[in-house]
Write a protein that holds these residues in place. Structure first.
Motif, PDB file in Angstrom:
ATOM      1  N   LEU A  26       0.829  -1.206   0.000  1.00 52.65           N
ATOM      2  CA  LEU A  26       0.000   0.000   0.000  1.00 52.65           C
ATOM      3  C   LEU A  26       0.866   1.260   0.000  1.00 52.65           C
ATOM      4  O   LEU A  26       0.581   2.234  -0.709  1.00 52.65           O
ATOM      5  CB  LEU A  26      -0.927   0.001   1.213  1.00 52.65           C
ATOM      6  N   GLY A  27       1.933   1.198   0.805  1.00 52.18           N
ATOM      7  CA  GLY A  27       2.855   2.336   0.862  1.00 52.18           C
ATOM      8  C   GLY A  27       3.515   2.582  -0.483  1.00 52.18           C
ATOM      9  O   GLY A  27       3.666   3.732  -0.915  1.00 52.18           O
ATOM     10  N   VAL A  30       0.929   4.252  -2.771  1.00 53.14           N
ATOM     11  CA  VAL A  30       0.755   5.677  -2.462  1.00 53.14           C
ATOM     12  C   VAL A  30       1.963   6.477  -2.952  1.00 53.14           C
ATOM     13  O   VAL A  30       1.824   7.578  -3.500  1.00 53.14           O
ATOM     14  CB  VAL A  30       0.559   5.872  -0.945  1.00 53.14           C
ATOM     15  N   THR A  31       3.159   5.910  -2.763  1.00 52.93           N
ATOM     16  CA  THR A  31       4.384   6.570  -3.224  1.00 52.93           C
ATOM     17  C   THR A  31       4.370   6.747  -4.740  1.00 52.93           C
ATOM     18  O   THR A  31       4.734   7.807  -5.262  1.00 52.93           O
ATOM     19  CB  THR A  31       5.624   5.747  -2.815  1.00 52.93           C
ATOM     20  N   LEU A  33       1.701   6.898  -6.753  1.00 49.92           N
ATOM     21  CA  LEU A  33       0.677   7.865  -7.166  1.00 49.92           C
ATOM     22  C   LEU A  33       1.061   9.302  -6.818  1.00 49.92           C
ATOM     23  O   LEU A  33       0.725  10.232  -7.552  1.00 49.92           O
ATOM     24  CB  LEU A  33      -0.660   7.509  -6.508  1.00 49.92           C
ATOM     25  N   SER A  34       1.748   9.472  -5.702  1.00 46.25           N
ATOM     26  CA  SER A  34       2.082  10.826  -5.253  1.00 46.25           C
ATOM     27  C   SER A  34       3.400  11.345  -5.829  1.00 46.25           C
ATOM     28  O   SER A  34       3.719  12.523  -5.681  1.00 46.25           O
ATOM     29  CB  SER A  34       2.167  10.863  -3.721  1.00 46.25           C
ATOM     30  N   SER A  97      10.143   4.182   1.492  1.00 43.68           N
ATOM     31  CA  SER A  97       8.811   3.941   2.052  1.00 43.68           C
ATOM     32  C   SER A  97       8.713   2.550   2.670  1.00 43.68           C
ATOM     33  O   SER A  97       8.167   2.377   3.768  1.00 43.68           O
ATOM     34  CB  SER A  97       7.755   4.107   0.956  1.00 43.68           C
TER      35      SER A  97
END
Length: 306
Positions: A26-27, A30-31, A33-34, A97
């Motif tokens: 999940l991390g 998110v990394t 996408l961001s 991450s």
């Protein structure tokens, strides 16, 4: 039955290990996408403004000059490097991450949060503050350990990304970058800019937790129907507000990560060479640039640049 605490009957990972793997994935998501957002923000932080400001109006109807926002900046990166260019420096960020997630999991096993006394509405002020200090100290230690372990990969990621400015390829791969930094700067090269990041983390945690505590304790009435719901969102809202205070620390940390490392953005005439993060802070403060890159939208052109 004896193996129940360690391994499932199918021989798969235990729930704890499966949960940690899920958090790592999940991390990483998110990394991923961001990353374009972080990339554009970093280039703005180092002062790279390749596009001309445009004229607009403020809330009072006055004409002002605005620097390009995130979407315009991202389009520029795509025009120069293609869509893949938006993900320059992604690999070390994903490693960073993952290390943070695994470190937090390990810290929870060493010092379980469940074993600590938690703040209760029934506590008096002295007791609640003591418990709050204990909880915040635990969070701070965990965050600092995560930061120390993952910071080398943050440095690599930052240097990979800012190469966009000078069109350099000095830091092109994860392993080669590790070798290059170690050869040129030694082990300390992996920890440049660490101190302001640690200070920013500590400031964020203490301010966020203290403000949330006092608001939940003295501003939210227990008689309110949605009191518990309001309290659950207080820390999140305070986090957004307090994050602004830490912007100068993150800015200085990132500038120190590229300071005098052989890249255009870390050398004169683009940037002075700083002997310490304190000198960097003073320089930015004198120029009125401590909050450079704190926003990616509606960025007004500083009066000094008019």
């Amino acid at each position: 039955m004896a193996a129940k605490g360690k391994e499932s009957e199918a021989g798969g990972p235990v729930p704890g290990e499966a949960g940690e793997t899920l958090f790592v994935l999940l991390g990483a998501g998110v990394t991923l996408l961001s990353h374009p957002l972080i990339y554009a923000k970093l280039l703005i932080q180092v002062g790279h403004e390749p596009l001309s400001p445009v004229e607009g109006t403020n809330l009072l109807g006055r004409k002002v000059l605005y620097l390009p926002g995130f979407f315009t900046y991202a389009r520029h990166i795509v025009q120069v490097d293609g869509r893949r260019g938006l993900f320059r420096g992604l690999a070390p960020r994903i490693v960073s991450s993952a290390l943070c997630t695994m470190t937090r999991g390990s810290m929870k096993k060493v010092c379980p949060v469940e074993d600590m006394e938690h703040v209760s509405n029934k506590d008096d002020m002295r007791t609640s503050l003591r418990k709050l200090a204990t909880e915040t100290s635990h969070e701070m230690v965990t965050q600092c350990v995560c930061r120390i372990i993952s910071h080398p990969f943050h440095v690599i990621s930052v240097r990979c990304m800012v190469q966009f400015v000078g069109r350099e390829m000095k830091y092109s791969g994860l392993l080669s970058s590790i070798g290059k930094i170690f050869k040129e700067e030694g082990i300390l090269g992996f920890y440049v800019g660490l101190v302001p990041y640690l200070l920013g983390d500590a400031l964020f945690l203490w301010c966020c937790n203290l403000l949330s505590h006092f608001i939940n304790t003295y501003a939210v009435d227990d008689n309110l129907r949605q009191a518990s719901v309001i309290r659950s969102y207080t820390k999140f809202v305070m986090g957004i507000a307090v994050a602004m205070l830490t912007c100068p620390f993150l800015l200085v940390g990132n500038l120190m990560a590229v300071n005098n490392c052989g890249l255009v953005v870390g050398l004169p005439p683009y940037s002075p060479v700083f002997s310490s993060w304190i000198q960097c802070w003073k320089y930015l403060a004198a120029q009125g640039l401590l909050f450079r890159g704190s926003t990616l939208f509606f960025r007004r052109l500083p009066a000094s640049n008019h």
